[in-house]
Design an enzyme around this catalytic site. Structure first.
Site, PDB file in Angstrom:
ATOM      1  N   LYS A  17       0.885  -1.171   0.000  1.00  0.00           N
ATOM      2  CA  LYS A  17       0.000   0.000   0.000  1.00  0.00           C
ATOM      3  C   LYS A  17       0.916   1.212   0.000  1.00  0.00           C
ATOM      4  O   LYS A  17       1.529   1.544   1.004  1.00  0.00           O
ATOM      5  CB  LYS A  17      -0.926   0.039   1.220  1.00  0.00           C
ATOM      6  N   GLU A  63      -1.075   7.458  -0.748  1.00  0.00           N
ATOM      7  CA  GLU A  63      -2.141   7.943  -1.637  1.00  0.00           C
ATOM      8  C   GLU A  63      -1.764   9.286  -2.256  1.00  0.00           C
ATOM      9  O   GLU A  63      -2.302   9.665  -3.295  1.00  0.00           O
ATOM     10  CB  GLU A  63      -3.452   8.087  -0.859  1.00  0.00           C
ATOM     11  N   GLY A 105       7.277   5.581   7.944  1.00  0.00           N
ATOM     12  CA  GLY A 105       6.387   6.719   8.181  1.00  0.00           C
ATOM     13  C   GLY A 105       6.585   7.257   9.582  1.00  0.00           C
ATOM     14  O   GLY A 105       7.669   7.117  10.154  1.00  0.00           O
ATOM     15  N   SER A 106       5.535   7.819  10.137  1.00  0.00           N
ATOM     16  CA  SER A 106       5.698   8.494  11.434  1.00  0.00           C
ATOM     17  C   SER A 106       5.777   7.486  12.584  1.00  0.00           C
ATOM     18  O   SER A 106       5.259   6.376  12.503  1.00  0.00           O
ATOM     19  CB  SER A 106       4.538   9.468  11.653  1.00  0.00           C
ATOM     20  N   GLU A 165      10.583   1.718   9.925  1.00  0.00           N
ATOM     21  CA  GLU A 165      11.522   2.803   9.638  1.00  0.00           C
ATOM     22  C   GLU A 165      10.749   4.087   9.935  1.00  0.00           C
ATOM     23  O   GLU A 165       9.890   4.492   9.160  1.00  0.00           O
ATOM     24  CB  GLU A 165      11.967   2.690   8.182  1.00  0.00           C
ATOM     25  N   CYS A 190      13.552  11.572   6.439  1.00  0.00           N
ATOM     26  CA  CYS A 190      13.630  11.089   7.836  1.00  0.00           C
ATOM     27  C   CYS A 190      15.044  11.232   8.390  1.00  0.00           C
ATOM     28  O   CYS A 190      15.209  11.413   9.597  1.00  0.00           O
ATOM     29  CB  CYS A 190      13.142   9.651   7.930  1.00  0.00           C
ATOM     30  N   GLU A 205       9.853  16.129  15.395  1.00  0.00           N
ATOM     31  CA  GLU A 205      10.533  16.031  14.093  1.00  0.00           C
ATOM     32  C   GLU A 205      10.013  17.141  13.183  1.00  0.00           C
ATOM     33  O   GLU A 205       8.808  17.216  12.923  1.00  0.00           O
ATOM     34  CB  GLU A 205      10.217  14.671  13.478  1.00  0.00           C
TER      35      GLU A 205
HETATM   36  P1  NAD Z   1       0.989  10.484   8.934  1.00  0.00           P
HETATM   37  O1  NAD Z   1       1.511   9.910  10.184  1.00  0.00           O
HETATM   38  O2  NAD Z   1      -0.491  10.719   8.829  1.00  0.00           O
HETATM   39  O3  NAD Z   1       1.378   9.573   7.672  1.00  0.00           O
HETATM   40  C1  NAD Z   1       2.692   9.142   7.402  1.00  0.00           C
HETATM   41  C2  NAD Z   1       2.597   8.011   6.368  1.00  0.00           C
HETATM   42  O4  NAD Z   1       1.993   6.868   6.950  1.00  0.00           O
HETATM   43  C3  NAD Z   1       1.722   8.346   5.161  1.00  0.00           C
HETATM   44  O5  NAD Z   1       2.325   7.831   4.014  1.00  0.00           O
HETATM   45  C4  NAD Z   1       0.395   7.654   5.422  1.00  0.00           C
HETATM   46  O6  NAD Z   1      -0.231   7.220   4.233  1.00  0.00           O
HETATM   47  C5  NAD Z   1       0.822   6.467   6.243  1.00  0.00           C
HETATM   48  N1  NAD Z   1      -0.164   6.068   7.246  1.00  0.00           N
HETATM   49  C6  NAD Z   1      -0.832   6.884   8.095  1.00  0.00           C
HETATM   50  N2  NAD Z   1      -1.626   6.158   8.902  1.00  0.00           N
HETATM   51  C7  NAD Z   1      -1.460   4.857   8.546  1.00  0.00           C
HETATM   52  C8  NAD Z   1      -1.993   3.632   9.013  1.00  0.00           C
HETATM   53  N3  NAD Z   1      -2.831   3.565  10.061  1.00  0.00           N
HETATM   54  N4  NAD Z   1      -1.606   2.488   8.397  1.00  0.00           N
HETATM   55  C9  NAD Z   1      -0.724   2.508   7.381  1.00  0.00           C
HETATM   56  N5  NAD Z   1      -0.176   3.639   6.905  1.00  0.00           N
HETATM   57  C10 NAD Z   1      -0.536   4.794   7.476  1.00  0.00           C
HETATM   58  O7  NAD Z   1       1.740  11.829   8.712  1.00  0.00           O
HETATM   59  P2  NAD Z   1       1.907  12.815   7.473  1.00  0.00           P
HETATM   60  O8  NAD Z   1       1.230  14.108   7.788  1.00  0.00           O
HETATM   61  O9  NAD Z   1       1.608  12.184   6.153  1.00  0.00           O
HETATM   62  O10 NAD Z   1       3.468  13.011   7.575  1.00  0.00           O
HETATM   63  C11 NAD Z   1       3.971  13.752   8.652  1.00  0.00           C
HETATM   64  C12 NAD Z   1       4.879  12.967   9.540  1.00  0.00           C
HETATM   65  O11 NAD Z   1       5.089  11.637   9.090  1.00  0.00           O
HETATM   66  C13 NAD Z   1       6.243  13.619   9.536  1.00  0.00           C
HETATM   67  O12 NAD Z   1       6.332  14.514  10.609  1.00  0.00           O
HETATM   68  C14 NAD Z   1       7.193  12.477   9.674  1.00  0.00           C
HETATM   69  O13 NAD Z   1       7.487  12.285  11.037  1.00  0.00           O
HETATM   70  C15 NAD Z   1       6.452  11.266   9.250  1.00  0.00           C
HETATM   71  N6  NAD Z   1       6.949  10.686   8.010  1.00  0.00           N
HETATM   72  C16 NAD Z   1       8.086   9.975   8.074  1.00  0.00           C
HETATM   73  C17 NAD Z   1       8.610   9.433   6.927  1.00  0.00           C
HETATM   74  C18 NAD Z   1       9.884   8.642   6.957  1.00  0.00           C
HETATM   75  O14 NAD Z   1      10.547   8.552   5.936  1.00  0.00           O
HETATM   76  N7  NAD Z   1      10.233   8.014   8.078  1.00  0.00           N
HETATM   77  C19 NAD Z   1       7.960   9.610   5.719  1.00  0.00           C
HETATM   78  C20 NAD Z   1       6.774  10.363   5.677  1.00  0.00           C
HETATM   79  C21 NAD Z   1       6.284  10.892   6.842  1.00  0.00           C
END
Ligand code: NAD
Length: 480
Positions: free
Chosen positions: A179, A182, A232-233, A254, A288, A385
């Site tokens: 997945k 989006e 992600g976060s 990660e 990140c 972050e």
């Molecule tokens: P977010 O936490 O809403 O989403 C981050 C990512 O996780 C997105 O791609 C989203 O589609 C996915 N995601 C969210 N909820 C999910 C779930 N329940 N199951 C599976 N996937 C899910 O935050 P955002 O506003 O999109 O990004 C902001 C924060 O996310 C940043 O401050 C950063 O800390 C973090 N982030 C980290 C990375 C990384 O490379 N580690 C990449 C993108 C975002």
């Protein structure tokens, strides 16, 4: 402006079949440089996810029995196809994510090298022969693919995060349901097509989109899935890890970072500014492992701060398709709002903005490259972050003090040290609580090396032999 940049048709990719937006409801995809709608993304239904799970279970049986040498051939072929299409995919990546075209090209180069590397490493997934407990016993530790994988990738590196997970899973012999984010689906769609065209058996790689929490919960609840990998976060990663733990399935996480940069008085200051300035504003800081807390020794603080300010002020912020742009927009409006809130908070707590500090224009999601000095430990930007183009600079005077400050957060992803002293370099690489320490360098992402964090920044590694082994499990065989 790069003429004729075209977005791509968006599809789900389930069981070897493409399902387009005419067949499913979904959501619009926006160009962050303009705010314009560039595509419509179909969302998978529950029935689609059920079919993806059934197909993944079936495809796993086929792929794990495929010889490693044949798996490698298909992966290598997909890499060649991606190389042939690299320029077009780079434009799609820039259109949906915003980063300058040269960054999209570089991301794709690294991603394709990772695919090549994992294709080859999959051929070397050896086990061990262990001394037996009787003269006739054969005792073996063999590595097997762990099973069907569910992977979730973010919007900031739509090619690299995606291909790291696909390459590790396929190289080890696993099937994978991806997945992808989006907000940046086009790159993942192009990657899935390259594998289809390379002859990957149906269902080994499947691509779905939807409401992230709904899709991840549904896939993780299924007995079919034996491993998850998420980038992600930290907040979301910890929730997914808890779900994985409740089913005793493996996970690689990660997550977020808050990388300290330690600049010692004996450092090559020009080199530190050039490397860290380049890295800080890459992808508008939405990385990140981006440097995010600059601790500069008091003897060189003012020189470093004014050079980094000049570096940031000289960046040309604009549409990533414009050849002149050296920094693009933020990927979405949420990040612009988050940047403004962090700047306002830092100002309230006494920081000085030496350049930038505000949104640029109202069309697209541009935020000015920002440098701030005199930032207090209480400021939000030093605890959360930033994930954006802001460089907070702080003074330090002693080694123990700076180690304690660098290690004071729950994060532990990457860290950067600039010094001419071998001794300082050795102490820092031992003492910094981080999964990655770069000394006089900004490079922590290599196909052949493990990439990952400790503390709240994650669990496990991607890349290198660790990144392949993450998709395997060990089986003991004792034969008498
Ligand atoms: P977010 O936490 O809403 O989403 C981050 C990512 O996780 C997105 O791609 C989203 O589609 C996915 N995601 C969210 N909820 C999910 C779930 N329940 N199951 C599976 N996937 C899910 O935050 P955002 O506003 O999109 O990004 C902001 C924060 O996310 C940043 O401050 C950063 O800390 C973090 N982030 C980290 C990375 C990384 O490379 N580690 C990449 C993108 C975002």
């Amino acid at each position: 402006m790069e003429s004729g940049a075209m977005y791509t048709e968006l599809d789900l990719f389930i069981g070897g079949e493409r399902i387009g937006s005419a067949l499913r409801s979904g959501e619009p995809v926006l160009n962050p440089a303009t705010g314009d709608v560039i595509g419509t993304l179909p969302h998978a239904t529950r029935a689609d996810l059920d079919r993806a799970l059934e197909t993944s279970a079936r495809a796993f049986k086929v792929w794990k029995r495929t010889l490693a040498v044949d798996r490698a051939k298909i992966m290598r072929r997909a890499a060649d196809i991606l190389r042939d299409r690299q320029e077009r995919i780079a434009q799609i990546l820039t259109l949906e994510e915003g980063k300058p075209l040269r960054e999209s090209r570089a991301e794709l180069t690294l991603s394709i090298e990772t695919l090549d590397w994992m294709a080859d490493e999959g051929r070397r997934s050896y086990g061990r022969v262990i001394p037996g407990h009787t003269p006739d016993a054969r005792v073996l530790a063999v590595r097997e693919p762990v099973g069907p994988v569910a992977a979730f990738t973010p919007w900031n590196f739509p090619a690299l995060t995606t291909l790291r997970k696909i390459s590790g899973a396929l190289g080890a012999g696993c099937s994978i349901i991806l997945k992808a984010a989006e907000e940046t689906p086009g790159t993942a769609v192009e990657i899935a097509r390259a594998f289809e065209d390379a002859g990957l058996p149906d269902g080994v790689l499947q691509l779905v989109f939807g409401v992230p929490a709904d899709v991840s919960e549904y896939l993780l609840a299924s007995d079919v899935i034996r491993k998850i990998s998420f980038t992600g976060s930290t907040r979301v990663g910890q929730n997914l890890a808890a779900m994985a733990a409740s089913r005793s399935i493996r996970f690689t996480m990660e997550l977020g970072g808050h990388a300290p940069v330690l600049v010692f008085p004996d450092a090559d200051i020009d080199k530190a500014v050039e490397l860290m300035g380049g890295f800080k504003y890459r992808n508008a800081g939405q990385v990140c492992v981006a440097p995010t807390r600059f601790f500069v020794h008091e003897d060189v603080h003012d020189r470093f701060a004014s050079a980094l300010t000049a570096f940031a002020a000289n960046l040309k912020v604009g549409d990533g398709l414009d050849k002149a742009s050296t920094m693009g927009p933020m990927a979405n409006l949420r990040r612009v709002d988050a940047m403004q809130a962090m700047v306002d908070d830092a100002k309230r707590t006494g920081a000085t903005i030496t350049t930038g500090g505000e949104r640029i224009g109202n069309a697209g999601y541009f935020f000015a490259p920002t440098v701030m000095t005199g930032v207090q430990d209480a400021a939000r930007i030093l605890r959360e972050e930033p994930f954006g183009p802001i460089a907070p600079i702080m003074r330090f005077s002693g080694m123990d003090e700076v180690i304690a400050r660098a290690n004071s957060l729950p994060f532990g992803l990457s860290s950067y040290v600039f010094t001419a002293s071998e001794r300082t370099a050795r102490i820092m690489s031992q003492e910094l609580e981080a999964g990655m320490v770069a000394v006089n360098s900004a490079t922590v992402s290599l196909p052949q090396a493990p990439f990952g964090g400790i503390k709240s920044s994650g669990e496990g590694s991607e890349g290198g032999i660790e990144g392949l082994q993450a998709y395997t499990q060990t089986k003991l065989v004792v034969q008498q």
